[in-house]
Design a protein around this motif. Structure first.
Motif, PDB file in Angstrom:
ATOM      1  N   LEU A  17      -1.205   8.285 -14.549  1.00  0.00           N
ATOM      2  CA  LEU A  17      -2.481   8.391 -13.858  1.00  0.00           C
ATOM      3  C   LEU A  17      -2.336   7.817 -12.448  1.00  0.00           C
ATOM      4  O   LEU A  17      -1.872   6.690 -12.285  1.00  0.00           O
ATOM      5  N   PHE A  18      -2.708   8.605 -11.430  1.00  0.00           N
ATOM      6  CA  PHE A  18      -2.615   8.076 -10.071  1.00  0.00           C
ATOM      7  C   PHE A  18      -3.745   8.584  -9.190  1.00  0.00           C
ATOM      8  O   PHE A  18      -4.309   9.656  -9.409  1.00  0.00           O
ATOM      9  N   HIS A  19      -4.095   7.748  -8.188  1.00  0.00           N
ATOM     10  CA  HIS A  19      -5.099   8.071  -7.180  1.00  0.00           C
ATOM     11  C   HIS A  19      -4.419   8.078  -5.816  1.00  0.00           C
ATOM     12  O   HIS A  19      -3.655   7.153  -5.508  1.00  0.00           O
ATOM     13  N   ILE A  20      -4.716   9.075  -4.995  1.00  0.00           N
ATOM     14  CA  ILE A  20      -4.227   9.088  -3.616  1.00  0.00           C
ATOM     15  C   ILE A  20      -5.436   8.943  -2.706  1.00  0.00           C
ATOM     16  O   ILE A  20      -6.368   9.751  -2.765  1.00  0.00           O
ATOM     17  N   TYR A  21      -5.428   7.905  -1.890  1.00  0.00           N
ATOM     18  CA  TYR A  21      -6.532   7.647  -0.957  1.00  0.00           C
ATOM     19  C   TYR A  21      -6.104   8.131   0.430  1.00  0.00           C
ATOM     20  O   TYR A  21      -5.200   7.545   1.046  1.00  0.00           O
ATOM     21  N   ASP A  22      -6.755   9.206   0.889  1.00  0.00           N
ATOM     22  CA  ASP A  22      -6.318   9.888   2.115  1.00  0.00           C
ATOM     23  C   ASP A  22      -4.812  10.122   1.998  1.00  0.00           C
ATOM     24  O   ASP A  22      -4.357  10.573   0.969  1.00  0.00           O
ATOM     25  N   ASP A  23      -4.048   9.818   3.035  1.00  0.00           N
ATOM     26  CA  ASP A  23      -2.591   9.961   2.947  1.00  0.00           C
ATOM     27  C   ASP A  23      -1.923   8.603   3.143  1.00  0.00           C
ATOM     28  O   ASP A  23      -0.760   8.532   3.547  1.00  0.00           O
ATOM     29  N   THR A  24      -2.654   7.517   2.843  1.00  0.00           N
ATOM     30  CA  THR A  24      -2.147   6.195   3.210  1.00  0.00           C
ATOM     31  C   THR A  24      -1.845   5.280   2.028  1.00  0.00           C
ATOM     32  O   THR A  24      -1.125   4.308   2.184  1.00  0.00           O
ATOM     33  N   LEU A  25      -2.384   5.574   0.853  1.00  0.00           N
ATOM     34  CA  LEU A  25      -2.175   4.685  -0.293  1.00  0.00           C
ATOM     35  C   LEU A  25      -2.206   5.481  -1.586  1.00  0.00           C
ATOM     36  O   LEU A  25      -3.055   6.356  -1.765  1.00  0.00           O
ATOM     37  N   VAL A  26      -1.277   5.171  -2.476  1.00  0.00           N
ATOM     38  CA  VAL A  26      -1.297   5.707  -3.834  1.00  0.00           C
ATOM     39  C   VAL A  26      -1.426   4.522  -4.787  1.00  0.00           C
ATOM     40  O   VAL A  26      -0.706   3.532  -4.663  1.00  0.00           O
ATOM     41  N   SER A  27      -2.372   4.605  -5.715  1.00  0.00           N
ATOM     42  CA  SER A  27      -2.558   3.570  -6.724  1.00  0.00           C
ATOM     43  C   SER A  27      -2.189   4.175  -8.077  1.00  0.00           C
ATOM     44  O   SER A  27      -2.769   5.186  -8.490  1.00  0.00           O
ATOM     45  N   VAL A  28      -1.214   3.575  -8.734  1.00  0.00           N
ATOM     46  CA  VAL A  28      -0.726   4.075 -10.022  1.00  0.00           C
ATOM     47  C   VAL A  28      -1.177   3.111 -11.106  1.00  0.00           C
ATOM     48  O   VAL A  28      -0.915   1.910 -11.023  1.00  0.00           O
ATOM     49  N   GLU A  29      -1.862   3.613 -12.130  1.00  0.00           N
ATOM     50  CA  GLU A  29      -2.376   2.762 -13.190  1.00  0.00           C
ATOM     51  C   GLU A  29      -1.451   2.804 -14.403  1.00  0.00           C
ATOM     52  O   GLU A  29      -1.231   3.854 -14.991  1.00  0.00           O
ATOM     53  N   LEU A  30      -0.923   1.630 -14.730  1.00  0.00           N
ATOM     54  CA  LEU A  30      -0.059   1.466 -15.894  1.00  0.00           C
ATOM     55  C   LEU A  30      -0.778   0.625 -16.942  1.00  0.00           C
ATOM     56  O   LEU A  30      -1.853   0.086 -16.676  1.00  0.00           O
ATOM     57  N   LEU A  31      -0.174   0.480 -18.098  1.00  0.00           N
ATOM     58  CA  LEU A  31      -0.821  -0.285 -19.161  1.00  0.00           C
ATOM     59  C   LEU A  31      -1.045  -1.740 -18.755  1.00  0.00           C
ATOM     60  O   LEU A  31      -2.105  -2.304 -18.986  1.00  0.00           O
ATOM     61  N   ALA A  32      -0.050  -2.344 -18.115  1.00  0.00           N
ATOM     62  CA  ALA A  32      -0.129  -3.767 -17.808  1.00  0.00           C
ATOM     63  C   ALA A  32      -0.489  -4.070 -16.362  1.00  0.00           C
ATOM     64  O   ALA A  32      -0.776  -5.215 -16.031  1.00  0.00           O
ATOM     65  N   ALA A  33      -0.455  -3.070 -15.507  1.00  0.00           N
ATOM     66  CA  ALA A  33      -0.616  -3.372 -14.084  1.00  0.00           C
ATOM     67  C   ALA A  33      -1.036  -2.153 -13.285  1.00  0.00           C
ATOM     68  O   ALA A  33      -0.984  -1.021 -13.770  1.00  0.00           O
ATOM     69  N   ARG A  34      -1.448  -2.437 -12.060  1.00  0.00           N
ATOM     70  CA  ARG A  34      -1.676  -1.372 -11.078  1.00  0.00           C
ATOM     71  C   ARG A  34      -0.610  -1.528 -10.003  1.00  0.00           C
ATOM     72  O   ARG A  34      -0.393  -2.621  -9.488  1.00  0.00           O
ATOM     73  N   VAL A  35       0.069  -0.421  -9.682  1.00  0.00           N
ATOM     74  CA  VAL A  35       1.097  -0.446  -8.650  1.00  0.00           C
ATOM     75  C   VAL A  35       0.567   0.281  -7.420  1.00  0.00           C
ATOM     76  O   VAL A  35       0.061   1.401  -7.517  1.00  0.00           O
ATOM     77  N   GLN A  36       0.677  -0.365  -6.275  1.00  0.00           N
ATOM     78  CA  GLN A  36       0.247   0.253  -5.027  1.00  0.00           C
ATOM     79  C   GLN A  36       1.474   0.759  -4.273  1.00  0.00           C
ATOM     80  O   GLN A  36       2.394  -0.007  -3.994  1.00  0.00           O
ATOM     81  N   VAL A  37       1.479   2.044  -3.966  1.00  0.00           N
ATOM     82  CA  VAL A  37       2.587   2.670  -3.253  1.00  0.00           C
ATOM     83  C   VAL A  37       2.163   2.877  -1.802  1.00  0.00           C
ATOM     84  O   VAL A  37       1.152   3.539  -1.533  1.00  0.00           O
TER      85      VAL A  37
END
Length: 283
Positions: free
Chosen positions: A225-245
């Motif tokens: 599961l991932f969210h892309i905010y404009d073209d500047t940030l991707v937030s990936v939702e994992l079981l234990a954490a959220r990873v910001q790309v």
């Protein structure tokens, strides 16, 4: 903290480790000598230099002092904190309850013009009804062993979701068909959620695509599961954490993956037919 599955977070950690390694090399001392000067074991030096263990601020200060580079400590500490912020443990983030977590996204949402969301297992948060959200969030509180404030958190999530009715934002959302079949809450709550998808999918600012389970020759397998905010940030939702790309090359990879997933989705009447089929299957 566990090693991040995101190479963005790990690359940032490795840059910190490289700076510390370079300081030791420039000082002309071995890893064993540095360990003696810092008052710890040689394996700890090795773990820090190989980015397996993030250094604490005190570790960095000792390291810089041992290398005669105390003036660099503050900058390296700040860099290390930035690296660790790319990987946020859910348990730490939600200690004060899930309501506060929902509210923490408001500023990011307001500043984003184009949302791209891919969800293989859940209805995206922006399209969740109160009953569905409450069931999901209540499950999360039990898993994370935190106080159950699911009712307040669900209300906060719905309030945050009003952004889909505000001008200046566009939403392109993709879900796998299985999302329509994974029941959260009781039958009435799930039916209400599916019914809302019919309504929300018709909103002018919302594009809702569904990737049919029967898709043959998928061009890309289901992703996290991932969210892309404009073209500047991707937030990936994992079981234990959220990873910001945040690395541009990795954001580009997620954008490419999103377009490939989007190419397999159905929209409009075909998407509505899949939702209606799922509603019928509830009874």
């Amino acid at each position: 903290m566990p090693t991040s599955p995101s190479s963005s977070a790990q690359a940032a950690r490795e840059q910190v480790a490289q700076r510390l390694r370079d300081l030791r090399a420039d000082a002309g001392i071995t890893g064993t000598e540095l360990a003696v000067r810092c008052g710890w074991t040689h394996p700890k030096t090795s773990r820090i230099e190989n980015a397996r263990t993030p250094p604490t601020p005190d570790d960095v200060r000792r390291w810089c002092r041992a290398c005669g580079a105390e003036d660099q400590a503050a900058d390296i500490i700040a860099q290390s904190r930035d690296a660790e912020s790319l990987y946020v443990e859910w348990r730490r983030k939600v200690r004060a309850g899930l309501k506060r977590l929902q509210n923490s996204y408001v500023e990011l949402y307001q500043s984003t013009e184009l949302f791209r969301i891919y969800s293989p297992t859940l209805v995206p948060g922006l399209l969740q009804t109160e009953g569905y959200a409450r069931a999901l969030l209540s499950t999360n509180t039990r898993l994370l062993d935190i106080p159950d404030d699911a009712e307040d958190a669900a209300a906060a999530r719905l309030e945050r979701s009003q952004i889909i009715h505000q001008p200046g934002h566009r939403f392109v959302m993709l879900i796998e068909e299985g999302v329509l079949r994974y029941q959260l809450g009781d039958e009435d709550a799930m039916a209400a959620q599916l019914g809302y998808l019919l309504t929300a999918g018709a909103l002018p600012a919302v594009s809702l695509g569904i990737i049919p389970s029967a898709t043959r020759g998928r061009v890309l397998w289901p992703q996290e599961l991932f969210h892309i905010y404009d073209d500047t940030l991707v937030s990936v939702e994992l079981l234990a954490a959220r990873v910001q790309v945040t690395q541009p090359s990795e954001i580009a990879l997620y954008l490419k993956a999103f377009e490939q997933l989007r190419s397999m989705a159905v929209y409009g009447a075909e998407a509505r037919a899949l939702i209606l089929k799922a509603i019928e299957a509830l009874h």
